[in-house]
Enzyme design. Sequence first.
Site, PDB file in Angstrom:
ATOM      1  N   ASP A  93     -33.662  34.287 -47.985  1.00 18.96           N
ATOM      2  CA  ASP A  93     -33.291  34.671 -46.627  1.00 18.96           C
ATOM      3  C   ASP A  93     -32.268  35.793 -46.759  1.00 18.96           C
ATOM      4  OD1 ASP A  93     -32.979  34.821 -43.979  1.00 18.96           O
ATOM      5  OD2 ASP A  93     -32.031  32.865 -43.705  1.00 18.96           O
ATOM      6  N   ASP A 266     -38.851  26.589 -42.558  1.00 20.61           N
ATOM      7  CA  ASP A 266     -37.712  26.095 -43.334  1.00 20.61           C
ATOM      8  C   ASP A 266     -36.743  25.489 -42.336  1.00 20.61           C
ATOM      9  OD1 ASP A 266     -36.534  28.758 -42.311  1.00 20.61           O
ATOM     10  OD2 ASP A 266     -34.817  27.765 -43.197  1.00 20.61           O
ATOM     11  N   CYS A 304     -44.255   5.641 -46.842  1.00 18.57           N
ATOM     12  CA  CYS A 304     -43.896   6.799 -47.673  1.00 18.57           C
ATOM     13  C   CYS A 304     -44.021   6.420 -49.150  1.00 18.57           C
ATOM     14  CB  CYS A 304     -42.468   7.232 -47.346  1.00 18.57           C
ATOM     15  SG  CYS A 304     -41.849   8.577 -48.377  1.00 18.57           S
ATOM     16  N   CYS A 306     -42.638   8.179 -51.662  1.00 22.15           N
ATOM     17  CA  CYS A 306     -41.638   8.911 -52.450  1.00 22.15           C
ATOM     18  C   CYS A 306     -40.905   7.945 -53.396  1.00 22.15           C
ATOM     19  CB  CYS A 306     -40.662   9.639 -51.526  1.00 22.15           C
ATOM     20  SG  CYS A 306     -39.240   8.668 -51.013  1.00 22.15           S
ATOM     21  N   CYS A 309     -38.563   5.397 -51.606  1.00 27.35           N
ATOM     22  CA  CYS A 309     -39.226   4.294 -50.897  1.00 27.35           C
ATOM     23  C   CYS A 309     -39.924   3.348 -51.865  1.00 27.35           C
ATOM     24  CB  CYS A 309     -40.202   4.847 -49.859  1.00 27.35           C
ATOM     25  SG  CYS A 309     -39.344   5.676 -48.511  1.00 27.35           S
ATOM     26  N   HIS A 335     -35.720  11.443 -50.150  1.00 27.85           N
ATOM     27  CA  HIS A 335     -36.731  10.895 -49.223  1.00 27.85           C
ATOM     28  C   HIS A 335     -37.073  11.897 -48.126  1.00 27.85           C
ATOM     29  CE1 HIS A 335     -38.844   8.609 -46.208  1.00 27.85           C
ATOM     30  NE2 HIS A 335     -37.948   9.098 -45.353  1.00 27.85           N
TER      31      HIS A 335
HETATM   32 ZN   LIG Z   1     -39.655   7.945 -48.886  1.00 26.08          ZN
END
Ligand SMILES: [Zn+2]
Length: 354
Positions: A93, A266, A304, A306, A309, A335
């Site tokens: 940016d 973003d 989720c 991830c 999780c 997460h």
């Molecule tokens: Zn997660």
Amino acid sequence: MSAPFTLLGQNGAAKGRRGCLHTAHGVIETPNFMPVGTYGTLRGVPSHLLPDLGAQVMLVNFLHLFFYPGPEALARAGGVHRFFSIPVPVLADSGGYQVFSLGSHRKVGEEGVPFQDPRSGRKELFTPEKVTQFEESMGMDIGMVLDVCLPHDAGRKAHEKAVAVTHRWAERALAAASRERMLVFGIGQGGTFPDLRRRSAEGLASLPFDGYGIGGLGIGEEPERTFEALEASLEGLPEDKPRYFMGMGYPQDIARAVAMGVDLFDCVLPTRNARNGQLFTSRGVINFKRSVFKEVHAPPDPACACPVCRHYSLAYLHAMFRQREMSAAVLATVHNVAYYLDFLAKIRENTASI
Ligand SMILES: [Zn+2]
């Protein structure tokens, strides 16, 4: 060089599209979201984890890296990827928004904008040429040009002038770019005035950019004004180049913007809000600081996949917060970023199936 952006599919009457953006450090599938690593890293998250979280690109801030570690140190290290061990493409940016948010927009002149680093106190005059050339020397994959970003309520006359200056700066930035390996994106402005938005977009579309940012939105205006302005901007942009809505936003806003034809996003929300205890989940936003989670031995989001999780519970996050352990903020960031990236991956799948 062949065109860096390939359009792979479009959703019939709706304008949502799927594409591929080729950069020097890899391919970015679109639509996609760029986690924000202002100073060269996602706060609290080691860079080598980025691909595991599904990240295909990361955003850094040119202004902050200019002041530290500085363009010379980055060039000596072999570029921003080597210095910060970033395993994915990087978009820089330009800092037009930081100039605005720190109040320096009042000093914008035709030549450029003076900016004082809030950390070191060092002053520097930034010109469009300097920003683009330093982005190239730092080894960025995509460089945003310097633009004039005004408060949404600055008034029509001021926005009209900002559009004109932004266009002249865009021409100067392109003339200064080597175009050897960094893709260069222009930035449209125009406040919430649809005709100015369209004028700005059409002007930039006449210049040979690799993609186009839509800037200066989501900064306090009414949400409906945001989408009106976005629509007017998109009408003025070419179909065959990527469109990047800068600084947006909440998942539902991203989904709406994708359906209008936006390719890149973003936002600091998933990272900044994680540090305040907020988790984005498939069941809405929850805050693990709340004492109701003290004994909830379930993952933040059962839907989720991830690492957080899979391994941790809300009770754990709440306990870490209570103990002032930094892992609470780190795990929440992991997460949230994974959640956003998975959200975009699902949008891509849906777009491809049509
Ligand atoms: Zn997660």
